[in-house]
Enzyme design. Structure first.
Site, PDB file in Angstrom:
ATOM      1  N   CYS A 172       0.820  -1.227   0.000  1.00  0.00           N
ATOM      2  CA  CYS A 172       0.000   0.000   0.000  1.00  0.00           C
ATOM      3  C   CYS A 172       0.847   1.267   0.000  1.00  0.00           C
ATOM      4  CB  CYS A 172      -0.947   0.016   1.187  1.00  0.00           C
ATOM      5  SG  CYS A 172      -2.085  -1.383   1.202  1.00  0.00           S
ATOM      6  N   SER A 225     -10.311 -12.337 -10.281  1.00  0.00           N
ATOM      7  CA  SER A 225      -9.311 -13.168  -9.610  1.00  0.00           C
ATOM      8  C   SER A 225      -8.872 -12.623  -8.256  1.00  0.00           C
ATOM      9  CB  SER A 225      -8.083 -13.333 -10.510  1.00  0.00           C
ATOM     10  OG  SER A 225      -7.610 -12.071 -10.925  1.00  0.00           O
ATOM     11  N   CYS A 272     -14.320  -1.195   6.483  1.00  0.00           N
ATOM     12  CA  CYS A 272     -13.230  -1.711   5.644  1.00  0.00           C
ATOM     13  C   CYS A 272     -13.275  -0.973   4.307  1.00  0.00           C
ATOM     14  CB  CYS A 272     -13.405  -3.202   5.397  1.00  0.00           C
ATOM     15  SG  CYS A 272     -13.604  -4.184   6.902  1.00  0.00           S
ATOM     16  N   CYS A 273     -12.108  -0.500   3.828  1.00  0.00           N
ATOM     17  CA  CYS A 273     -12.099   0.301   2.612  1.00  0.00           C
ATOM     18  C   CYS A 273     -12.426  -0.564   1.388  1.00  0.00           C
ATOM     19  CB  CYS A 273     -10.750   0.995   2.426  1.00  0.00           C
ATOM     20  SG  CYS A 273      -9.397  -0.134   2.062  1.00  0.00           S
TER      21      CYS A 273
END
Lengths: 379, 139
Positions: free
Chosen positions: A83, A117, A201-202
């Site tokens: 990230c 996926s 949660c993003c």
């Protein structure tokens, strides 16, 4: 000193029909146009992409994207750092200019991750923790539960982070989630990993963000007015026992960035931090020194970190509402802060903002983060 | 768990299971005394070859959560995980917790290690995983 001359964004969302070249190219063109420089004037490019090798089977994506935009015959570096991929690209470009290697550098963070996926993000499939069930939401839920236990933080205080994020995003046309959500609605949602609900949660997203950085000499010529005071990149300490609620890596990265910039949290006007989960913003606010350790929950509920408060945090909507295309996030944080320092943030403008801080964090190892970055900008 | 004893562990060198006794396999640096889990061959702090160490002694729950999304590796749905303190070795380890004792979990409670069939391994085979359960769990 290194300066920001141009900023560009491909708004975050689901761009299922678009290729990664197209997603990245839009942000680069926007940044070049904003800077008023041509592709041929770029002397080096740092391109962050975290998941393309795994999800798309593509490597050296930077050259693929930039060749189609007329950027050729120059150093191109592809960057993967979870990230913090985007903020690591910023760190590299900043250092390349400081070292005198180039006077004009392009930073691009681009991600295409809304593909079938993609499963839950984890620390890598072969890691023992992953095989024992450690998915990323769980690692933050464990921090949340411990924070509640040690400091009396409530779930409602955590949900207040999301309520604020949604409120901010209503004012950001480039955000992914643009609908209000109350604390009660956040808490009533389905649980992902107790106590974190889905809204805490993003969301994953496709998107890109780009910057044109210049040296002092070119900043004078072009009239660039945003300075990069510091960028710090640091790996984890991986100490054991890991303290899940006093994040040393986060604290020390911030401390170094403040030291290098010669200022402290009291002189920062706007902050973008890595709110991948509600509890993450609470932990980062503590690590950045916005409140005493353990007070982050009460700070979130107090309104002091909302637009109009003492120190606005994630006025863009943050990862929680703007969306989180992994490698684009760290660059988009800088785009957001630069927009405020220019006084061009519209309804969400932090009045009179002159200094801003961006914090990013990525990867998970031994109860610590693998990578943390903090950058400080001013005008 | 009939036939569970015949199943492979989910990974090598993580735990041993002999009858009712289950232990995590760690290591210790003879130079600096630092303990490691999972086992590491070389101490990252001073480069010394480590010695094998079985992580015995008391265990208490530092934090826990119950994961309610689609489980990876065919783990039970939902499944609890946590960090468990092993004060004798100055270690805090991440581990699965007992999916049958979710309602009993509390920070600070004494725990003990168990093992049993849980999910599949990297190759998709049924396998044995270690997990901590509250110390008062019967069996």
């Amino acid at each position: 000193m290194v300066h920001i001359l141009g900023i560009g964004l491909t708004p975050f969302g689901r761009h299922v029909e678009r290729t990664i070249d197209h997603i990245g190219g839009q942000a680069v063109r926007a940044a070049l146009a904003d800077a008023g420089v041509s592709a041929r004037e770029i002397e080096g490019a740092f391109v962050a992409n975290a998941l393309g090798a795994m999800l798309l089977g593509d490597t050296t994506i930077g050259q693929t994207i930039l060749s189609g935009l007329g950027l050729r015959g120059l150093p191109v570096v592809n960057v993967e750092n979870a990230c913090t991929s985007g903020s690591t690209a910023l760190w590299l470009a900043w250092n390349a200019i400081r070292a005198g290697q180039m006077d004009v550098a392009l930073v691009l963070g681009v991600e295409k991750m809304c593909v079938p996926s993609l499963g839950l993000i984890d620390s890598g499939r072969t890691a023992i923790d992953t095989q024992l069930g450690l998915v990323t939401p769980a690692s933050f839920a464990l921090r949340a539960r411990r924070h509640m236990h040690e400091f009396g933080t409530t779930h409602a205080q955590m949900a207040a982070v999301v309520e604020k994020s949604r409120r901010h995003a209503l004012m950001n046309p480039d955000a992914m989630f643009r609908r209000a959500e109350t604390v009660e609605q956040v808490m009533a949602g389905p649980s992902v990993a107790d106590p974190l609900t889905r809204s805490e949660c993003c969301p994953i997203a496709d998107g890109a963000a780009a910057l044109v950085l210049v040296s002092d000499a070119l900043a004078r010529r072009h009239g660039a007015d945003i300075r990069i005071e510091s960028v710090v990149l640091r790996s984890g300490d991986y100490g054991n026992p890991a303290d899940l609620v006093r994040w040393k890596t986060d604290e020390e990265t911030a401390a170094r960035a403040y030291e290098m910039a010669g200022r402290g949290p009291e002189s920062i006007d706007i902050i973008e931090c890595h709110d991948a989960f509600s509890i993450a913003e609470i932990l980062h606010c503590e690590a950045l020194g916005l409140c005493a350790p353990g007070e982050g929950g009460r700070l979130a509920a107090s309104g002091e970190t909302a637009l109009g408060g003492r120190i606005p945090v994630n006025v863009s909507g943050g990862l929680l509402s703007r969306g989180h295309p992994v490698a684009a996030t760290g660059v988009a944080q800088i785009v957001e802060i630069a927009t405020h320092l220019r006084g061009q943030a519209g309804d969400r403008q932090v009045t009179g903002a002159r200094t801003g801080l961006a914090q990013c964090m990525g990867g998970d190892l031994a109860g610590d983060t693998k990578s943390c970055t903090v950058a400080i900008l001013s005008r | 768990m009939t036939g569970a004893e015949a199943l492979p562990p989910f990974a090598e060198d993580i735990f041993v299971s002999k009858g009712k006794g289950v232990q995590l396999l760690g290591s210790r640096c003879p130079q600096c005394g630092r303990a490691f889990f999972p086992r590491t061959g070389i101490c990252p702090d001073d480069g010394t070859a480590t010695e094998a160490l079985r992580l015995d002694g008391e265990a208490s729950l530092y934090s826990f959560t119950v994961v309610r999304t689609k489980p990876p590796f065919a783990l039970p749905a939902p499944y609890p995980v946590g960090y468990v303190d092993l004060p004798k070795h100055d270690l805090r380890v991440f581990m699965l917790l007992d999916p049958d004792r979710i309602d009993a979990l509390e920070i600070g409670m004494p725990m003990r290690l168990a093992s049993g069939e849980m999910g599949v391994d990297l190759k998709g085979r049924r396998c044995i995983r270690p997990y901590f359960t509250p110390a008062d769990t019967k069996g």
